[in-house]
Design an enzyme around this catalytic site. Structure first.
Site, PDB file in Angstrom:
ATOM      1  N   TYR A 476      70.641  50.714  19.168  1.00  0.00           N
ATOM      2  CA  TYR A 476      71.470  51.106  17.399  1.00  0.00           C
ATOM      3  C   TYR A 476      72.275  52.118  18.359  1.00  0.00           C
ATOM      4  O   TYR A 476      72.752  53.891  18.039  1.00  0.00           O
ATOM      5  CB  TYR A 476      70.871  52.146  16.860  1.00  0.00           C
ATOM      6  CG  TYR A 476      70.305  50.609  16.118  1.00  0.00           C
ATOM      7  CD1 TYR A 476      70.073  49.291  16.478  1.00  0.00           C
ATOM      8  CD2 TYR A 476      69.305  51.155  15.086  1.00  0.00           C
ATOM      9  CE1 TYR A 476      69.490  48.072  15.711  1.00  0.00           C
ATOM     10  CE2 TYR A 476      68.076  49.979  13.851  1.00  0.00           C
ATOM     11  CZ  TYR A 476      68.630  48.881  14.686  1.00  0.00           C
ATOM     12  OH  TYR A 476      67.599  48.011  14.001  1.00  0.00           O
TER      13      TYR A 476
HETATM   14  C1  LIG Z   1      74.787  41.866  14.485  1.00  0.00           C
HETATM   15  C2  LIG Z   1      73.795  42.594  15.051  1.00  0.00           C
HETATM   16  C3  LIG Z   1      72.585  42.485  14.868  1.00  0.00           C
HETATM   17  C4  LIG Z   1      71.241  43.507  15.867  1.00  0.00           C
HETATM   18  N1  LIG Z   1      70.177  42.838  15.332  1.00  0.00           N
HETATM   19  C5  LIG Z   1      69.539  43.879  16.220  1.00  0.00           C
HETATM   20  C6  LIG Z   1      67.913  43.704  16.576  1.00  0.00           C
HETATM   21  O1  LIG Z   1      66.846  42.596  15.675  1.00  0.00           O
HETATM   22  N2  LIG Z   1      67.115  44.474  17.279  1.00  0.00           N
HETATM   23  C7  LIG Z   1      66.744  45.173  18.167  1.00  0.00           C
HETATM   24  O2  LIG Z   1      67.052  45.559  18.360  1.00  0.00           O
HETATM   25  N3  LIG Z   1      68.919  45.442  18.261  1.00  0.00           N
HETATM   26  C8  LIG Z   1      69.201  44.450  17.064  1.00  0.00           C
HETATM   27  N4  LIG Z   1      71.057  44.575  17.728  1.00  0.00           N
HETATM   28  C9  LIG Z   1      72.032  45.416  18.880  1.00  0.00           C
HETATM   29  C10 LIG Z   1      71.084  45.119  19.877  1.00  0.00           C
HETATM   30  O3  LIG Z   1      70.261  45.023  20.423  1.00  0.00           O
HETATM   31  C11 LIG Z   1      71.907  45.503  21.204  1.00  0.00           C
HETATM   32  O4  LIG Z   1      73.132  46.252  20.804  1.00  0.00           O
HETATM   33  C12 LIG Z   1      72.322  45.199  23.004  1.00  0.00           C
HETATM   34  O5  LIG Z   1      72.074  46.158  23.619  1.00  0.00           O
HETATM   35  C13 LIG Z   1      73.046  43.645  22.418  1.00  0.00           C
HETATM   36  O6  LIG Z   1      73.132  43.651  23.259  1.00  0.00           O
HETATM   37  P1  LIG Z   1      74.456  42.450  24.613  1.00  0.00           P
HETATM   38  O7  LIG Z   1      73.908  41.740  25.891  1.00  0.00           O
HETATM   39  O8  LIG Z   1      74.128  41.707  23.274  1.00  0.00           O
HETATM   40  O9  LIG Z   1      75.167  43.916  24.498  1.00  0.00           O
HETATM   41  P2  LIG Z   1      76.237  44.452  25.824  1.00  0.00           P
HETATM   42  O10 LIG Z   1      77.387  44.803  24.406  1.00  0.00           O
HETATM   43  O11 LIG Z   1      76.889  43.039  25.606  1.00  0.00           O
HETATM   44  O12 LIG Z   1      75.410  45.440  25.971  1.00  0.00           O
HETATM   45  C14 LIG Z   1      74.941  46.311  25.717  1.00  0.00           C
HETATM   46  C15 LIG Z   1      74.806  47.294  25.780  1.00  0.00           C
HETATM   47  O13 LIG Z   1      73.897  46.817  27.566  1.00  0.00           O
HETATM   48  C16 LIG Z   1      74.700  46.914  28.637  1.00  0.00           C
HETATM   49  N5  LIG Z   1      74.876  45.597  29.509  1.00  0.00           N
HETATM   50  C17 LIG Z   1      74.682  44.090  29.495  1.00  0.00           C
HETATM   51  N6  LIG Z   1      73.950  43.870  30.082  1.00  0.00           N
HETATM   52  C18 LIG Z   1      73.234  44.109  31.066  1.00  0.00           C
HETATM   53  C19 LIG Z   1      72.670  43.889  32.276  1.00  0.00           C
HETATM   54  N7  LIG Z   1      73.032  42.509  32.300  1.00  0.00           N
HETATM   55  N8  LIG Z   1      72.718  44.400  32.948  1.00  0.00           N
HETATM   56  C20 LIG Z   1      72.689  45.328  33.220  1.00  0.00           C
HETATM   57  N9  LIG Z   1      73.522  46.480  31.772  1.00  0.00           N
HETATM   58  C21 LIG Z   1      73.520  45.194  30.856  1.00  0.00           C
HETATM   59  C22 LIG Z   1      75.875  47.053  28.270  1.00  0.00           C
HETATM   60  O14 LIG Z   1      77.095  47.341  29.348  1.00  0.00           O
HETATM   61  C23 LIG Z   1      75.818  47.429  27.916  1.00  0.00           C
HETATM   62  O15 LIG Z   1      75.703  49.013  27.560  1.00  0.00           O
HETATM   63  C24 LIG Z   1      71.937  44.089  16.823  1.00  0.00           C
HETATM   64  C25 LIG Z   1      73.215  44.503  16.899  1.00  0.00           C
HETATM   65  C26 LIG Z   1      74.546  43.174  16.490  1.00  0.00           C
HETATM   66  C27 LIG Z   1      75.181  43.571  16.726  1.00  0.00           C
END
Ligand SMILES: Cc1cc2nc3c(=O)[nH]c(=O)nc-3n(C[C@H](O)[C@H](O)[C@H](O)COP(=O)(O)OP(=O)(O)OC[C@H]3O[C@@H](n4cnc5c(N)ncnc54)[C@H](O)[C@@H]3O)c2cc1C
Ligand SMILES: *[C@@H]1O[C@H](CO)[C@@H](O)[C@H](O)[C@H]1NC(C)=O
Ligand SMILES: *[C@@H]1O[C@H](CO)[C@@H](O)[C@H](O)[C@H]1NC(C)=O
Ligand SMILES: *[C@@H]1O[C@H](CO)[C@@H](O)[C@H](O)[C@H]1NC(C)=O
Ligand SMILES: *[C@@H]1O[C@H](CO)[C@@H](O)[C@H](O)[C@H]1NC(C)=O
Ligand SMILES: *[C@@H]1O[C@H](CO)[C@@H](O)[C@H](O)[C@H]1NC(C)=O
Ligand SMILES: *[C@@H]1O[C@H](CO)[C@@H](O)[C@H](O)[C@H]1NC(C)=O
Length: 535
Positions: A476
């Site tokens: 979060y």
């Molecule tokens: C609509 C919504 C619902 C959500 N629901 C939940 C939930 O139910 N439970 C929960 O725990 N969280 C939830 N989240 C939060 C979510 O888990 C985090 O935002 C998570 O980090 C998103 O991962 P992403 O790869 O989609 O995001 P990104 O924005 O791509 O990455 C998030 C972070 O991780 C890093 N990162 C991404 N990919 C890699 C990689 N391959 N290697 C190294 N670093 C990397 C990025 O640089 C950034 O710092 C929710 C978020 C949203 C917007």
């Protein structure tokens, strides 16, 4: 005179545009040469690189923007985007960004609430992982390899295709991707029965700062531990995780029940009782509580409070009704309030889809769509008194827009040591609060007001939540709790947010970071600092 100065201005503007386009081109060319030098020609790395002058740049950038606040013309944009199509492209992107002195931001699903996977204050390059999305389920082994760019919806769907009795305990939003979610300690509605996604990581593949691909064995247990909840982006690029699947009953049960304060529906007793039951009841039961300010039907023009319980029970309706009849009688739950369904349908229901919706919708990535949003988090460790709750309702109604999601802990979360993974918030936490404000209109004034509002509510909550540190959940993402400028005091700056996210695990993360990335190539606003600056 006037005309002349306009002409001069026009020429100047043209020159600025031409020279920045030239810079753009020369950086593009240099970067591309480097990528080509480090990849096999058959991998066509040139097809993956976008400069700002490319006609598809904007749509590639927007596809995985998940917070519309960072979709504005004033948001700093990446110089280049590398949309890696295979592992060698990831390796080359790391090596080339490093050798050219460019900061790299890694994006998998783009759901970071502060947008730090695709926004940066200084010039930067995005390594976009969305093409790396393969998922291979091994039913006999009850495990799955999932690439960083795969979404949770795709993961659940591929598991369901192969087995009706296996699932995975991760988040409820299907478009969240594995890369950020798992590395950040993701959780979902089976947290009380099964714990976090990171409690099921068996192996991982990453690209380190030297461009090497490592697995659990070659990276060693310290780095493996760090990327299982400490955030991937401080340590390397996660290519994929191997996860252990969990057993799922063939029938699960869901229900939703709401109470409205000014309709004499005793919201306070409802939430007070929930605080006692939700974190202690049968592990199979997850009852999320939503608290929202809504327009009053009784007193026109004023706000009141709606409390809604949204549930997943890993069992049937008879068991659930008799359990809650005993433990939560004021709920008055009847069998007709419950829906028995399959686990995959419960995933859809939790995503606000009708039961019976085709599971294929889980494969829909919903590109280029986002609300404006802000989130914050807190942990509650002692039940809030009825007086306290009533005071909070008053504040929430006065502020008018920011709501809460209360996510109960307990169950499996109490059985896992806070040092087992970087995620430290285990026994002793009754529930986690997510503060949430969403809007859908591009207005700087609204953004300013809602930012002030959510901060005020966070401040009002101080007496009711964890202290020393006031803990927060990495997934979060909240830049208000501290950011790092990576100057002389980067350890101290890192400690401010690091201890909130990771508690006593922060120092171990710093040690791992210092060992694997001493020059701090992998960095962002809230990454783990190295030790070098501690002295
Ligand atoms: C609509 C919504 C619902 C959500 N629901 C939940 C939930 O139910 N439970 C929960 O725990 N969280 C939830 N989240 C939060 C979510 O888990 C985090 O935002 C998570 O980090 C998103 O991962 P992403 O790869 O989609 O995001 P990104 O924005 O791509 O990455 C998030 C972070 O991780 C890093 N990162 C991404 N990919 C890699 C990689 N391959 N290697 C190294 N670093 C990397 C990025 O640089 C950034 O710092 C929710 C978020 C949203 C917007
Ligand atoms: C690519 O490799 C060639 C030959 O090794 C080298 O001369 C050149 O500097 C490299 N270019 C980049 C941008 O790395
Ligand atoms: C934009 O970049 C992509 C990927 O490198 C490339 O395939 C495409 O030809 C470029 N388009 C233009 C108009 O240059
Ligand atoms: C709630 O109760 C009060 C006092 O008991 C009563 O005056 C009021 O009409 C009730 N309101 C509703 C919506 O039932
Ligand atoms: C259960 O359903 C009945 C009948 O629809 C309804 O009157 C009652 O309010 C519901 N109970 C709950 C707890 O939602
Ligand atoms: C970004 O803004 C443009 C309009 O300027 C809109 O078409 C697009 O859908 C928006 N995308 C996101 C992810 O907010
Ligand atoms: C923002 O807050 C101010 C002060 O409370 C208020 O006057 C204004 O109307 C608000 N603006 C919007 C767009 O809601």
């Amino acid at each position: 005179m006037m005309r002349n100065s306009i002409a001069v201005l026009a020429i100047l503007l043209l020159l600025v545009r031409v020279s920045s386009a030239a810079e753009d081109d020369s950086l593009y060319t240099t970067f591309l040469r480097c990528l080509e030098n480090h990849t096999d020609p058959t991998s066509h790395v040139s097809d993956t690189l976008y400069s700002q002058s490319n006609g598809s740049y904007t749509s590639v950038l927007r596809a995985y923007i998940r917070n519309a606040r960072f979709n504005s013309s004033s948001t700093n944009k990446p110089l280049l985007i590398v949309t890696a199509a295979d592992e060698s492209h990831v390796q080359a992107a790391v090596v080339c960004s490093k050798s050219l002195g460019l900061q790299l931001k890694i994006r998998s699903g783009g759901h970071d609430y502060a947008g730090i996977s695709y926004v940066n204050d200084s010039p930067f390059v995005i390594l976009d992982m969305f093409q790396l999305r393969s998922i291979s389920v091994d039913v006999a082994d009850q495990s799955v390899w999932v690439d960083s760019g795969a979404t949770l919806g795709e993961l659940y769907y591929r598991v369901w295709e192969k087995s009706r009795v296996l699932g995975f305990p991760a988040g409820v939003c299907p478009t969240v991707a594995a890369g950020g979610h798992i590395s950040g300690g993701g959780y979902g509605n089976m947290i009380r029965k099964h714990g976090l996604a990171v409690d099921y990581v068996l192996d991982a593949k990453i690209v380190d700062v030297n461009g090497n691909i490592l697995d659990r064995k070659s990276m060693g247990e310290d780095l493996f531990w760090a990327i299982s909840g400490g955030g991937g982006a401080s340590f390397g690029v996660i290519l994929s995780y191997k996860l252990k699947l969990v057993p799922i009953p063939e029938t699960v049960t869901v229900f939703r029940v709401e109470r409205i304060l000014d309709q004499n529906q005793s919201v306070t007793d409802f939430v007070y009782e929930w605080q006692k039951v939700a974190p202690t009841t049968d592990d199979r039961l997850f009852m999320r509580m939503l608290i929202q300010p809504i327009s009053s039907q009784v007193r026109k023009g004023q706000k009141t409070i709606r409390a809604t319980i949204v549930t997943l029970f890993l069992g049937n309706a008879d068991q659930l009704v008799s359990l809650l009849d005993k433990e939560f009688p004021i709920l008055g739950l009847k069998k007709e309030n419950c829906t028995e369904t399959s686990w995959i349908d419960s995933v859809l229901w939790w995503d606000n889809r009708a039961i019976g919706t085709k599971p294929e919708v889980l494969l829909d990535r919903e590109l280029d769509s986002a609300n404006f949003l802000i989130r914050k988090s807190d942990y509650v460790q002692t039940p809030i008194s009825k007086d306290g709750l009533e005071w909070i309702w008053k504040k929430v109604a006065e502020l008018g827009k920011t709501g809460f999601v209360f996510n109960p802990y307990g169950g499996k979360m109490n059985e896992i040591s806070p040092a087992a993974t970087p995620f430290p918030h285990r026994a002793g936490n009754l529930y986690k609060i997510q503060y949430s404000v969403n809007w859908n209109e591009n207005s700087p004034e609204l953004e300013k007001n809602y930012t002030a509002q959510i901060r005020r509510l966070f401040s009002y909550m101080t007496p009711f939540v964890s202290k020393n540190p006031r803990s927060a959940f990495l997934n979060y993402r909240d830049l208000d709790i501290g950011i790092n400028t990576f100057g002389e005091n980067s350890y101290e700056e890192g400690e401010v947010y690091g201890v909130k996210y990771f508690g006593d695990n922060f120092d171990r993360l710093v040690k791992v970071k210092t060992a694997v990335d001493p020059d701090n190539f992998f960095r962002n606003e809230q990454s783990i600092p190295t030790l070098s600056s501690k002295a």
